[in-house]
Design an enzyme around this catalytic site. Structure first.
Site, PDB file in Angstrom:
ATOM      1  N   PHE A  51      27.895 -32.605  20.536  1.00 15.46           N
ATOM      2  CA  PHE A  51      26.994 -32.600  21.591  1.00 15.46           C
ATOM      3  C   PHE A  51      25.558 -33.044  21.394  1.00 15.46           C
ATOM      4  CE2 PHE A  51      27.161 -29.057  18.562  1.00 15.46           C
ATOM      5  CZ  PHE A  51      25.770 -29.106  18.252  1.00 15.46           C
ATOM      6  N   ASP A  60      37.524 -22.938  18.958  1.00 20.79           N
ATOM      7  CA  ASP A  60      36.824 -23.800  17.729  1.00 20.79           C
ATOM      8  C   ASP A  60      36.551 -22.800  16.442  1.00 20.79           C
ATOM      9  OD1 ASP A  60      36.471 -26.151  16.441  1.00 20.79           O
ATOM     10  OD2 ASP A  60      34.972 -26.717  17.681  1.00 20.79           O
ATOM     11  N   GLY A 114      21.327 -29.569  12.336  1.00 19.53           N
ATOM     12  CA  GLY A 114      22.850 -29.632  12.397  1.00 19.53           C
ATOM     13  C   GLY A 114      23.062 -30.779  13.444  1.00 19.53           C
TER      14      GLY A 114
END
Ligand code: NAG
Ligand code: NAG
Ligand code: NAG
Ligand code: NAG
Ligand code: NAG
Ligand code: NAG
Length: 931
Positions: free
Chosen positions: A618, A733, A614
């Site tokens: 970040f 989020d 993924g």
């Protein structure tokens, strides 16, 4: 597996596959060059042959297995018409529980295959002893082979998805005779064929019949492009009459594709008013006590019916109606009636048909298939380790019965291997004993790929060359035994360092050429006294030097770490043994809650950050294994990350405190110099986002029930943040890419980097300095005023619900990007729910529950926050929707069982034929003509 009474709630449904209009796609001609046909027992020198009838090429089995011996069947069983592949066989004499395997590679990964193993005993060993043995597909039990006659040609077949490009077919000696095999076929299918077979379930053939075919007609390739073998069933009897056509019967349903040659004949009852059908018995085995069955009945009208005639009938399985309202077959088009899930019954199964009142003609049936289901969820050893241990086997030509999967099933694990087993991840090799195994040559680098290895014994062999440095990558290794070899060179410094760490013991006695002292590389001293005498001066100096060095090291270590080591002097060399035998075991259990990892540990866990699963603002997320084999996801913050150090730490701190089954749990974190990382439980099914986009699960669509469950579970996770935490938390989020799914498709909310606590006190909102989150999911008031409430999450969750219903992305790409909220509102304004529902669900959903979810989603996405429901409301409503959907299944089951099955079975029994043995070709020594 032991099963109780079969669960009603999970009762299988009867589905009718009607023509779906024109074929959806044009398929390339299936190429028989993808077929693999192996004739077992052919001499090694043979180049194979082409079958006279099918024109398929058979290859010898050399290269697919290296065990067993070749035999010819006894001459008295060789007839002119017996196809070549039955003439020879390979047998595997061994001990009870010995497993012998064929490995076939170069297959297409994740493709469905038909795999067929064939057996004819033919008294090859002149013992006239009929064996019984087990057949495995990889690590999963397939079937028990019961050779019940000397001259019988027995066919065992399974349909299964092959996940990693190769398959092993294994024969296991169960102590009832010597396993053997005559030939092995692999035929690629298409993944949409036989939908009951999936990643977790295979279909084992019980019977495949072509009704109305003459006794000698066997249909297979090329009439059947998949080379299924369709056996005739007793063509004519007093009760059954045959109809046939020369016209092509088309299949337009892509799920089963019965060939025209099979569909061109059918049977019907001679007495038009009578019921007819067939029955079969369950075939339990010691390893599958109560097999479930699926059945397909193939139907097509073969007669052009005059206007005033009607053929209409009902179809029942064990009294359950398969198609309500009376079914009329289509002229020259194939329909299939099949069960989507297995039926379980301890009584004989029967399929019966009777004409409805309006029908003027009797029912017909053209063909049928019956399969039992087997679980294929057994996990094979970690692939990398299989490759490594196989390379070791091949390098040293290890003479042990090393076939099949190294660790699984546990009972058949390879001799000399120690494995560790886990509930939901693959087993791993932890110990390897190859002592006195006649190994020669260099120490293979492949050992270094057995990442879970704790114990490696290579003693008493003829290994030469030096000890490879790469072995130091085995971070879990605690014992390395090289005693009694011909090794030379010196011990790699990394390994030596570990011996000083107390974490590793190396034994290297009796390696005359091995240098044990890096600085003055003298060969290690020999055991012989005379040699000692010759080198006495050198020895004394060397020993003194070693001792001096050790004492010095010890002294330094004491000063540095304050720990102790014992120096044990054995023979003529020193071994550093750990002072506390268990001292290193504290490291091996990493499963402490919120444990702190070093960057080095993360490197080990992720195999040097090899597999990215993924990415985000970040940085990247990597896949990894803890020492105990638990799979984890490691989120490493990149230096260029948008996510600040604060947010990163906030996430770690918050997660350390909150635990809920629908929130992804944190296993640990790392904060070392500039490195920051979070270690989470691994969610193998990825994000909901991917599933809705169809990019996972072989593009398989989530069912409505699965979607509802995911929605409910996500809602429960959010409700916990809003209500169960003190102070309450806002996720900020919520989106489909932050809803992750585990192997059971259970949903968990992830990514808490933006989590925000409400201020304490009576505030109902918090203000933030800048808008964070994902565009398209953000509540309008938050965008406008930076005012954040838990209703902002509700808004985002509404968007998620809309994606779940429609399968569309949150922003639709059109001429103009449109938000999904707008898109759905516009369409629902006209009351047209079908215009928004994800068509990939094929209408298989309760329309009320879809309406309810869509309606709820629109409430969540209203402009005014106070009009939106709370997460608690949402949990309750989604729960109701799920119940509606589940009830739909119950209703069907209930409806079917109201039929009076008992009466019918007595009616039917006179007119049915028992399909006799399962999976067996009737004796064919009289010579069937293959078509
Ligand atoms: C099988 O028969 C063939 C020809 O008849 C012969 O060449 C071969 O050696 C036999 N194989 C075995 C294993 O006996
Ligand atoms: C197949 O054909 C070859 C050559 O025509 C012949 O020698 C052989 O006997 C045939 N085999 C069978 C099983 O019919
Ligand atoms: C094997 O088959 C025979 C007869 O066909 C049957 O009597 C026997 O019980 C079977 N054995 C097993 C273990 O299935
Ligand atoms: C079934 O129909 C499709 C489409 O017409 C065709 O490509 C396929 O070969 C047929 N399958 C069989 C087994 O005849
Ligand atoms: C090593 O090889 C030699 C000859 O090559 C042989 O005599 C000896 O038995 C072997 N030793 C072991 C332990 O296998
Ligand atoms: C067909 O069989 C079912 C089940 O026994 C029975 O209820 C039904 O009345 C039969 N229909 C006709 C037309 O005989």
């Amino acid at each position: 597996m032991e099963r109780g009474p079969w669960p009603r709630a999970m009762a299988a449904r009867w589905l009718l596959l009607l023509l779906l209009g024109p074929a959806l796609q044009v398929h390339a001609q299936l190429d028989s060059s993808d077929f693999i046909s192996i004739d077992c027992g052919l001499p090694e020198t043979s180049t194979g042959f082409t079958d006279n009838v099918t024109k398929l090429s058979y290859v010898p089995d050399t290269g697919f297995t290296d065990a067993g011996t070749n035999h010819n069947i006894s001459a008295e069983y060789v007839t002119a018409s017996l196809p070549m592949n039955w003439h020879t066989l390979r047998s595997f004499s061994g001990d009870r529980d010995a497993r012998s395997c064929y490995t076939v590679g170069d297959l297409v990964s994740d493709l469905k295959y038909l795999i067929r193993a064939m057996f004819m005993y033919g008294n090859y060993d002149n013992l006239n002893r009929l064996p019984i043995f087990d057949l495995y597909l990889g690590v999963n039990y397939w079937q028990t082979v019961n050779i019940s006659a000397t001259d019988e040609m027995m066919i065992y077949e399974i349909i299964s998805i092959i996940s990693d490009g190769h398959v092993q077919v294994c024969l296991v000696d169960t102590g009832s005779g010597t396993p053997f095999i005559s030939s092995l076929d692999l035929r690629p299918l298409k993944n949409n064929l036989y939908p009951q077979s999936d990643e977790s379930q295979g279909l084992v053939l019980s019977d495949r019949r072509n009704f109305g075919a003459s006794d000698s007609v066997i249909v297979r390739y090329p009439d059947d492009p998949y080379d299924r073998i369709w056996m005739p069933l007793l063509s004519k009897t007093a009760e059954w009459s045959v109809i046939s056509t020369d016209n092509i019967v088309e299949n337009r349903s892509n799920s089963f594709e019965a060939p025209s040659a099979v569909m061109q004949t059918a049977v019907m009852p001679t007495d038009p008013s009578s019921a007819f059908g067939f029955i079969w018995n369950a075939q339990p085995s010691a390893k599958n006590h109560m097999p479930g069955y699926v059945c397909m009945v193939y139907l097509a009208e073969l007669q052009h019916l005059p206007r005033n005639t009607v053929r209409q009938f009902n179809i029942y399985l064990n009294g359950e109606l398969g198609y309500s309202g009376g079914y009329t077959p289509s002229y020259l088009f194939t329909d299939v009636i099949y069960s989507d899930k297995p039926f379980y019954s301890s009584h004989p199964y029967n399929i019966s048909m009777n004409a409805t009142k309006t029908s003027t003609l009797p029912p017909i049936m053209n063909a049928a298939e019956i399969f039992s289901v087997v679980s294929t969820t057994g996990t094979a050893t970690i692939a990398q380790e299989v490759a490594a241990i196989t390379a070791v086997r091949d390098t040293y030509k290890v003479k042990k019965n090393w076939m099949g999967d190294p660790c699984a099933p546990k009972k058949y694990a390879w001799d000399g291997l120690r494995c560790k087993y886990f509930e939901s991840s693959p087993p791993s090799v932890t110990g390897l004993n190859l002592s006195s195994s006649g190994l020669s040559g260099n120490v293979s680098f492949s050992f270094a790929n057995l990442k879970g290895l704790q114990y490696l014994d290579l003693s008493s062999n003829n290994l030469t060359g030096s000890i490879p440095e790469i072995l130091s990558q085995l971070s879990l290794l605690t014992l390395l035994d090289f005693t009694g070899n011909q090794l030379s060179g010196s011990i790699p410094s990394e390994l030596l360092k570990r011996t000083r760490d107390d974490s590793l013991i190396i034994k290297y006695d009796n390696n005359p050429n091995l240098c044990t002292n890096r600085d003055s590389c003298q060969p290690a001293q020999k055991n012989s006294r005379s040699m000692v005498a010759v080198y006495v001066v050198g020895t004394v100096v060397a020993v003194l030097l070693i001792v001096l060095l050790l004492v010095l090291l010890l002294f330094l270590r004491r000063r540095m770490h304050g720990t102790t080591s014992n120096i044990i002097t054995m023979g003529n060399k020193a071994i550093i043994a750990p002072s506390h035998a268990q001292s290193s075991s504290g490291h091996s259990s990493l499963r402490l809650d919120n444990r702190r990892f070093t960057y080095n540990e993360l490197e080990t866990i992720t195999n040097s950050f090899q597999r990215v699963i993924g990415r985000g603002g970040f940085g990247k997320v990597y896949h990894g294994f803890l020492q105990d084999g638990t799979q984890v996801a490691v989120k490493l913050r990149s230096e260029s990350s948008d996510q600040g150090v604060q947010e990163f730490l906030a996430e770690a701190q918050t997660l350390a405190k909150i635990h809920h089954k629908n929130l992804v749990s944190l296993i640990g974190y790392c904060k070392e110099r500039e490195y920051m990382a979070l270690v989470y439980e691994y969610m193998p099914e990825g994000a909901l986002h991917q599933h809705l986009g169809g990019s996972t699960n072989n593009g398989k669509t989530l069912t409505w029930r699965q979607r509802l469950r995911i929605a409910l579970e996500s809602a429960q996770g959010l409700e916990y943040l809003h209500k169960g935490c003190n102070p309450p938390l806002i996720h900020r989020d919520v989106k489909t890419s932050n809803i992750l799914l585990n192997a059971n498709l259970e949903a968990k909310i992830a990514d808490f980097g933006l989590l925000k606590a409400f201020n304490r006190g009576n505030d109902t909102h918090v203000s933030t300095a800048r808008v964070v989150g994902t565009y398209g999911y953000l509540a309008p008031e938050y965008l406008a005023t930076f005012q954040l409430t838990n209703k902002s999450d509700v808004f985002s969750f509404g968007v998620v619900l809309l994606e779940i219903v429609t399968g569309q992305p949150h922003i639709l790409n059109g001429p103009e990007p449109t938000s999904i909220v707008q898109w759905v509102r516009q369409r629902l304004a006209h009351g047209n729910i079908e215009a928004v529902v994800d068509s990939r669900m094929r209408g298989d959903h309760d329309i009320n529950s879809v309406w309810k979810v869509a309606d709820t989603a629109l409430k969540c996405t209203t402009q005014a926050p106070e009009q939106r429901p709370t997460m608690t409301d949402l949990v309750a409503q989604l729960q109701e929707c799920l119940e509606l959907e589940v009830a739909r299944g119950y209703t069907n089951a209930g409806f079917y069982t109201t039929r009076n099955g008992d009466d019918m079975s007595t009616n039917v029994s006179q007119r049915t034929f028992e399909i006799d043995h399962l999976g067996r070709v009737p004796t064919m020594s009289t010579g069937p003509a293959l078509r």
